[in-house]
Write a protein that holds these residues in place. Structure first.
Motif, PDB file in Angstrom:
ATOM      1  N   GLU A   1       0.844  -1.202   0.000  1.00 23.82           N
ATOM      2  CA  GLU A   1       0.000   0.000   0.000  1.00 23.82           C
ATOM      3  C   GLU A   1       0.876   1.248   0.000  1.00 23.82           C
ATOM      4  N   SER A   2       0.782   2.012  -1.095  1.00 26.76           N
ATOM      5  CA  SER A   2       1.520   3.270  -1.160  1.00 26.76           C
ATOM      6  C   SER A   2       0.681   4.355  -0.523  1.00 26.76           C
ATOM      7  N   TYR A   3       1.260   5.162   0.337  1.00 25.34           N
ATOM      8  CA  TYR A   3       0.502   6.296   0.877  1.00 25.34           C
ATOM      9  C   TYR A   3       1.353   7.560   0.971  1.00 25.34           C
ATOM     10  N   GLY A   4       2.598   7.476   0.545  1.00 28.74           N
ATOM     11  CA  GLY A   4       3.487   8.630   0.685  1.00 28.74           C
ATOM     12  C   GLY A   4       3.607   9.414  -0.602  1.00 28.74           C
ATOM     13  N   THR A   5       3.861  10.725  -0.472  1.00 32.12           N
ATOM     14  CA  THR A   5       4.196  11.515  -1.657  1.00 32.12           C
ATOM     15  C   THR A   5       5.620  11.151  -2.100  1.00 32.12           C
ATOM     16  N   ARG A   6       6.413  10.677  -1.137  1.00 30.89           N
ATOM     17  CA  ARG A   6       7.726  10.094  -1.420  1.00 30.89           C
ATOM     18  C   ARG A   6       7.842   8.836  -0.582  1.00 30.89           C
ATOM     19  N   GLU A   7       8.431   7.773  -1.149  1.00 28.45           N
ATOM     20  CA  GLU A   7       8.538   6.542  -0.372  1.00 28.45           C
ATOM     21  C   GLU A   7       9.954   5.967  -0.454  1.00 28.45           C
ATOM     22  N   TYR A   8      10.460   5.589   0.678  1.00 31.31           N
ATOM     23  CA  TYR A   8      11.750   4.904   0.753  1.00 31.31           C
ATOM     24  C   TYR A   8      11.477   3.555   1.404  1.00 31.31           C
ATOM     25  N   VAL A   9      11.096   2.587   0.582  1.00 35.85           N
ATOM     26  CA  VAL A   9      10.699   1.275   1.094  1.00 35.85           C
ATOM     27  C   VAL A   9      11.691   0.231   0.586  1.00 35.85           C
ATOM     28  N   PHE A  10      12.350  -0.448   1.519  1.00 37.02           N
ATOM     29  CA  PHE A  10      13.329  -1.477   1.157  1.00 37.02           C
ATOM     30  C   PHE A  10      12.970  -2.729   1.934  1.00 37.02           C
ATOM     31  N   ASP A  11      12.228  -3.636   1.288  1.00 34.48           N
ATOM     32  CA  ASP A  11      11.705  -4.766   2.065  1.00 34.48           C
ATOM     33  C   ASP A  11      12.741  -5.875   2.266  1.00 34.48           C
ATOM     34  N   ASP A  12      13.954  -5.658   1.735  1.00 32.29           N
ATOM     35  CA  ASP A  12      15.018  -6.622   2.036  1.00 32.29           C
ATOM     36  C   ASP A  12      15.792  -6.218   3.297  1.00 32.29           C
ATOM     37  N   LYS A  13      15.479  -5.073   3.855  1.00 34.81           N
ATOM     38  CA  LYS A  13      16.195  -4.621   5.055  1.00 34.81           C
ATOM     39  C   LYS A  13      15.574  -5.237   6.302  1.00 34.81           C
ATOM     40  N   ALA A  14      16.434  -5.550   7.275  1.00 39.81           N
ATOM     41  CA  ALA A  14      15.976  -6.274   8.462  1.00 39.81           C
ATOM     42  C   ALA A  14      15.192  -5.395   9.429  1.00 39.81           C
ATOM     43  N   ALA A  15      15.362  -4.088   9.345  1.00 40.31           N
ATOM     44  CA  ALA A  15      14.662  -3.194  10.278  1.00 40.31           C
ATOM     45  C   ALA A  15      14.550  -1.813   9.654  1.00 40.31           C
ATOM     46  N   THR A  16      13.538  -1.054  10.078  1.00 38.32           N
ATOM     47  CA  THR A  16      13.467   0.331   9.614  1.00 38.32           C
ATOM     48  C   THR A  16      14.644   1.116  10.196  1.00 38.32           C
ATOM     49  N   CYS A  17      15.076   0.738  11.403  1.00 34.41           N
ATOM     50  CA  CYS A  17      16.262   1.377  11.990  1.00 34.41           C
ATOM     51  C   CYS A  17      17.496   1.186  11.102  1.00 34.41           C
ATOM     52  N   GLU A  18      17.569   0.050  10.418  1.00 37.92           N
ATOM     53  CA  GLU A  18      18.696  -0.166   9.494  1.00 37.92           C
ATOM     54  C   GLU A  18      18.638   0.853   8.349  1.00 37.92           C
ATOM     55  N   ILE A  19      17.426   1.115   7.865  1.00 37.57           N
ATOM     56  CA  ILE A  19      17.252   2.070   6.758  1.00 37.57           C
ATOM     57  C   ILE A  19      17.616   3.490   7.211  1.00 37.57           C
ATOM     58  N   ILE A  20      17.072   3.892   8.362  1.00 41.68           N
ATOM     59  CA  ILE A  20      17.355   5.247   8.877  1.00 41.68           C
ATOM     60  C   ILE A  20      18.866   5.392   9.128  1.00 41.68           C
ATOM     61  N   ALA A  21      19.476   4.352   9.722  1.00 42.52           N
ATOM     62  CA  ALA A  21      20.909   4.436  10.018  1.00 42.52           C
ATOM     63  C   ALA A  21      21.731   4.492   8.728  1.00 42.52           C
ATOM     64  N   SER A  22      21.325   3.778   7.673  1.00 40.09           N
ATOM     65  CA  SER A  22      22.131   3.885   6.441  1.00 40.09           C
ATOM     66  C   SER A  22      21.960   5.254   5.794  1.00 40.09           C
ATOM     67  N   PHE A  23      20.763   5.818   5.936  1.00 39.91           N
ATOM     68  CA  PHE A  23      20.570   7.198   5.450  1.00 39.91           C
ATOM     69  C   PHE A  23      21.512   8.157   6.207  1.00 39.91           C
ATOM     70  N   LEU A  24      21.543   8.032   7.521  1.00 38.26           N
ATOM     71  CA  LEU A  24      22.377   8.934   8.328  1.00 38.26           C
ATOM     72  C   LEU A  24      23.867   8.698   8.060  1.00 38.26           C
ATOM     73  N   GLN A  25      24.233   7.422   7.849  1.00 38.83           N
ATOM     74  CA  GLN A  25      25.636   7.140   7.537  1.00 38.83           C
ATOM     75  C   GLN A  25      26.034   7.814   6.222  1.00 38.83           C
ATOM     76  N   GLU A  26      25.083   7.808   5.271  1.00 35.64           N
ATOM     77  CA  GLU A  26      25.347   8.427   3.976  1.00 35.64           C
ATOM     78  C   GLU A  26      25.534   9.942   4.118  1.00 35.64           C
ATOM     79  N   VAL A  27      24.691  10.595   4.936  1.00 34.99           N
ATOM     80  CA  VAL A  27      24.795  12.057   5.012  1.00 34.99           C
ATOM     81  C   VAL A  27      25.804  12.540   6.064  1.00 34.99           C
ATOM     82  N   VAL A  28      26.011  11.777   7.118  1.00 33.69           N
ATOM     83  CA  VAL A  28      26.885  12.246   8.203  1.00 33.69           C
ATOM     84  C   VAL A  28      28.291  11.655   8.073  1.00 33.69           C
ATOM     85  N   SER A  29      28.357  10.396   7.726  1.00 34.38           N
ATOM     86  CA  SER A  29      29.572   9.549   7.642  1.00 34.38           C
ATOM     87  C   SER A  29      30.360   9.401   8.964  1.00 34.38           C
TER      88      SER A  29
END
Ligand code: MN
Length: 321
Positions: free
Chosen positions: A109-137
């Motif tokens: 079910e899509s409900y976002g105007t933008r979506e970052y959905v990665f169903d191979d990731k083990a946790a949403t925390c993994e997704i948020i942390a990889s985003f932060l690693q990318e921008v903060v390093s």
């Protein structure tokens, strides 16, 4: 992977972060990890954590903020760890013009105007942390890393689920650079009260074991009262079945205390076979091997069990050919 996400966060003056109902540490960790990072990085922005439900570990995460309709309507809304709109823990998310979905459940079910959905990731925390690693390093603050690590550790059941990957462990190593206290965190997340321990013993001695390789138990209101535990605490004990060789699928059905007519919510887990499509037939859904069913009658519990057994038998008979 995260095209436009940082830009959306940077241009918003006010941000409301939502999570799912009956939030688990992945929902709460991704919600508060993201909120805390935005607050630390952009002190002039207003950032709110939305939701009503109390999770299983209320002492480990902040209580939700009280937010008016007006604030939500003028904010950027980010919803974490929530597959469908009905499960969002405050329907007012829809007041906002822009909604960003960040999730690791299958995107039915899509409900976002933008979506970052990665169903191979083990946790949403993994997704948020990889985003932060990318921008903060560089390493995150201890507070942000702790929130995210708690979600990562619980959703992967201590890095044992089959969606745990090299990237999960790389992210864990990145978070670990923030001086995390692993033994203390594990203790806080997985320790149980003596009442829960007694209840766990009850489950172990009273679970029904089917020949197809499925084990399950039905927990009535009376049992919850007898052991003085909440449905949420009871639900956590689904992990008691996990390490048994003979169990290929296991389930825990819990009678809900609210409402006039009794009904049951259930958790389904599987080692190998897919079960989320079965869960969808019973007002539920989730991950391929970890799903939930809702609002069941006593008879429907049998139907869920039958469906799972049938599939197990099919798979087993194919394997033996
Ligand atoms: Mn999750």
């Amino acid at each position: 992977m995260f095209d436009g996400l940082l830009h959306e966060i940077e241009k918003a003056k006010s941000i409301c972060v939502f999570r799912h109902q009956i939030p688990d540490p992945d929902a709460l960790g991704s919600q508060w990890g993201l909120i805390e990072w935005i607050k630390e990085t952009y002190p002039s922005k207003k950032v709110y954590g939305c939701g009503y439900h109390v999770g299983g570990k209320p002492d480990l995460f902040p209580a939700p903020d009280q937010v008016s309709d007006e604030i939500i309507s003028l904010s950027l809304v980010i919803v974490v760890d929530t597959a469908n709109q009905k499960r969002i823990d405050d329907p007012r998310f829809s007041l906002a013009k822009s909604v960003i979905k960040i999730d690791h459940h299958p995107n039915f079910e899509s409900y976002g105007t933008r979506e970052y959905v990665f169903d191979d990731k083990a946790a949403t925390c993994e997704i948020i942390a990889s985003f932060l690693q990318e921008v903060v390093s560089k390493p995150l603050s201890k507070k942000v890393a702790t929130y995210l690590y708690m979600g990562l550790l619980t959703d992967t059941l201590n890095f044992t689920t089959n969606n745990t990957s090299a990237s999960t462990l790389q992210i864990a190593a990145y978070l670990a650079q923030s001086n995390l206290n692993f033994s203390e965190l594990s203790q806080k997340l997985f320790s149980i009260s003596s009442k829960e321990f007694q209840f766990s013993n009850y489950i172990r001695s009273n679970a029904l074991i089917k020949e197809c390789g499925l084990a399950y138990i039905v927990i009535t209101k009376e049992l919850l009262e007898r052991f003085e535990i909440t449905p949420n605490q009871a639900k956590e004990r689904i992990t008691d079945f996990q390490m048994v060789n003979d169990f290929d699928v296991w389930a825990l059905f819990i009678e809900q205390i609210d409402g006039i007519k009794p009904y049951f919510n259930g958790s389904l887990r599987s080692k190998k076979i897919v079960i989320n499509d079965i869960a969808q037939l019973f007002n539920g859904g989730g991950h391929r091997q970890a799903a939930a069913v809702k609002g069941l009658s006593f008879e429907q519990i049998d139907q869920v069990v039958d469906h799972c057994c049938k599939r197990l038998m099919e798979v087993k008979s194919n394997e033996s050919i």
